[in-house]
Design an enzyme around this catalytic site. Sequence first.
Site, mmCIF file in Angstrom:
data_model
loop_
_atom_site.group_PDB
_atom_site.id
_atom_site.type_symbol
_atom_site.label_atom_id
_atom_site.label_comp_id
_atom_site.label_asym_id
_atom_site.label_seq_id
_atom_site.Cartn_x
_atom_site.Cartn_y
_atom_site.Cartn_z
ATOM 1 N N SER A 44 0.818 -1.209 0.000
ATOM 2 C CA SER A 44 0.000 0.000 0.000
ATOM 3 C C SER A 44 0.855 1.264 0.000
ATOM 4 O O SER A 44 0.314 2.357 -0.087
ATOM 5 C CB SER A 44 -0.963 -0.003 1.185
ATOM 6 O OG SER A 44 -0.413 -0.616 2.296
ATOM 7 N N HIS A 69 -3.248 -3.043 -5.525
ATOM 8 C CA HIS A 69 -3.489 -2.650 -4.137
ATOM 9 C C HIS A 69 -4.965 -2.812 -3.785
ATOM 10 O O HIS A 69 -5.808 -2.027 -4.208
ATOM 11 C CB HIS A 69 -3.031 -1.199 -3.924
ATOM 12 C CG HIS A 69 -3.248 -0.716 -2.528
ATOM 13 N ND1 HIS A 69 -3.493 0.591 -2.216
ATOM 14 C CD2 HIS A 69 -3.272 -1.395 -1.341
ATOM 15 C CE1 HIS A 69 -3.648 0.706 -0.918
ATOM 16 N NE2 HIS A 69 -3.530 -0.489 -0.368
ATOM 17 N N GLU A 82 -6.377 -0.114 -6.511
ATOM 18 C CA GLU A 82 -5.397 0.731 -7.201
ATOM 19 C C GLU A 82 -4.494 -0.196 -8.012
ATOM 20 O O GLU A 82 -3.906 -1.134 -7.474
ATOM 21 C CB GLU A 82 -4.569 1.527 -6.178
ATOM 22 C CG GLU A 82 -5.336 2.687 -5.578
ATOM 23 C CD GLU A 82 -4.534 3.470 -4.538
ATOM 24 O OE1 GLU A 82 -4.704 4.693 -4.460
ATOM 25 O OE2 GLU A 82 -3.746 2.851 -3.800
ATOM 26 N N ASN A 87 -3.609 6.503 -0.091
ATOM 27 C CA ASN A 87 -2.930 6.670 1.191
ATOM 28 C C ASN A 87 -2.153 7.978 1.266
ATOM 29 O O ASN A 87 -1.887 8.493 2.345
ATOM 30 C CB ASN A 87 -2.016 5.472 1.468
ATOM 31 C CG ASN A 87 -2.831 4.299 1.993
ATOM 32 O OD1 ASN A 87 -3.938 4.492 2.529
ATOM 33 N ND2 ASN A 87 -2.338 3.094 1.837
#
Length: 699
Positions: A418, A439, A451, A489
């Site tokens: 991540s 991800h 992702e 993130n």
Amino acid sequence: MATTSSTPGSTIDAPIQIETRDGVAVVSVDNPPVNALSRAVRQGLVDAFSTLADDATIDGIVLAATGRTFMAGADIREFNTQPKPPLLPDLVAMIEASPHPTAAAIFGTALGGGLECALACRLRVMTDDARVGLPEVKLGIVPGAGGTQRALRLAGFEATADLVTSGRMVGSSEALELGLVDQVTDGDPVDAAIAALKGHLASANLPESASNRIVSAPAQDLVARLRSKTAAKSRGQIAPMRALDLLEETASLSFEEAVAKDRDLFLELREGNQAKALRHLFMAERTAGRPDDLANVEPRQIKQVGVVGGGLMGSGIGYAALLSGYEVVVVEQDANALERTRERFEALFEGAIKRGRLNKTGRDRLMDHIVLTNNMSDLAETDLVIEAAFEDMDVKRDIFKALDANLRPEAVLASNTSYLDIDMIAQAVHDPSRVLGLHFFSPAHVMRLMEIVRGADTAPDVLASGLAVARKLGKIPVITGVCDGFCGNRILKAYRTVAEFLVEDGASPQDVDAAMTTFGFPMGPFAVQDMAGLEIAYANRRRQGESTDPAERRPQLLERLVESGRLGQKNQKGWYRYQDGERGGRSDPETDAIIQAAAAEEGITRTRFASEEIERRLLAAMVNEGARILQEGIVAHPSDVDLVMVHGYGFPRHRGGPMFFAEQNGFERTLADVAVLHRAYGKGWEPADWLTDAAKNST
Ligand code: 3H9
């Protein structure tokens, strides 16, 4: 099954076909992919019904469709402009006023305007695997062509309120039980509709039109119960509550008066910000992960999927792959870890059985398609391996070296990291072009966002394979480039940093969380962090800390909480204090003391922040980071940022995502809010060029 005879088909307008079968005219909509009621379809249907009105040779009309589904609703693409006549309510009224008896032959999905047309027929027949619904609320609107009022007269107040405020689809047995359809068939829906029509005509018991039926006013306690349920679920989205108010108001009106009120509300909501936001997401979800440069690229064939690491994430990924029809091999390090993986899979199966999603036979069948092993060599035949191990570069590179040694050279290698640099991971194998990031979000079998990280060397067909797998898993794929935290993130980090600054500067964690839940997030940032575990964010910060510019202000509180043993819900103390049997957390004087001590050490004079100020600062932080991500080319479109935040981080759907929200409210406003952040927090909070340009271009 009825015996039918056909006359050669005739075409009135391109998307409509008419044929006569067994003395019944079958009017079929042919407008792929989902037979949406575009202007051409509405015109074609109006022409067909007016031509057939004078046809004395037919006994009735069946409304049908070709292709993969009955009509799935109004054409959403037309909602951004004024609709051109004939309008849907006029078409629906015409169907209901037809001098010939009518029946709808439903298969696939009859949704929104499609169901409204069907409800205007005297009879409805549906296939046993079809679904019907009034999903308008999911687009921020209410049914605009009499659907609510006809459903009310067929299914009653409570069922209609449920359908219209939730937008959920119902299957054939429920639709039959509710009275929305008259018959369910496992055969051809047109044959069944013709037979049903003829049967009713022969016994002279054709049901009354829905609009002629009596409706009774709902009991007040029922309305009160539905009201509190709807308010709790809609979290700031207005359409469900407005739909319920309307239903209550119109239940005592004549059909015509009631339909006119429905239409007014439909038109009002359609122009509103929430409906625009929901339409934006509807379209973005369907166009995501289709870059032009991959238009002619064939993905590699993926049948067997390997997962390295059977922890919470790896098991969820393996389970999602299994449910989507892949053969799955999960590798764990040793016998103990493998046993825990087995238990995780069993818990996932049990959960699905408990919720009625799977039966024991289905589970046994799925279990035949999964191998749990300690041996990397068992991955030899896999076409794609997803590494879901501990977030540590050395660990991951070692795994990729082992994959390189054990798999066929054309197998695709993916990391579920991540944060970490995919390009560095890819350097561990001989051919980095076979590596990409996939991800997943936790729980991997539930969360729809994925992702898809394109490394510097990722081959186009490897990327296309990642996208194809994502689609097969039912995910929404967003392509991102390589950077720390990718799209989601990275924005989360900016959001959490400002949330912590706000608390250091005087807000309480409750103030911040309340501002964001009022905005529409299901949980505020601190409640989420307590749920996920504070030490995960702590470890990330430590890792990133090394590269952070010392001239930038750094948040302090998370470290202090973790270092004083506060890990979140798992040990019942984090930002909040938790007690057995209570759902949420409570404020904790110990946390307050830590916050105050930190502020005092930093020389901060704490002040209170209004809820609106908190909301604006946090949104500005998200949008500014989203703008940087766009200007760096990490994602291609603002809507990619929106999808990531809506599907991965709880950004309220009816706000459309941070970039859409900022655009709707004027980029200049966000730019001004970012200037506030810059003044308050200094270096690192400069407005992104992308945002400055967007503000300039929108004035
Ligand atoms: C309404 O009816 C208002 C009325 O009450 C009153 C009016 C006066 N329009 O989802 P998919 C396209 S509001 C235009 O991937 P699936 C979609 O963009 C409407 N296009 O397939 C995609 O295009 P492309 C109420 C539409 O099999 C392609 O079809 N109805 C529409 O996973 C395939 O879509 C709804 O809200 C549309 N209405 O799912 C139903 N619908 O191939 C919305 C789809 O170019 N639709 N497209 O990317 C759905 O829920 C799903 O599409 C459906 C199929 C379940 C039908």
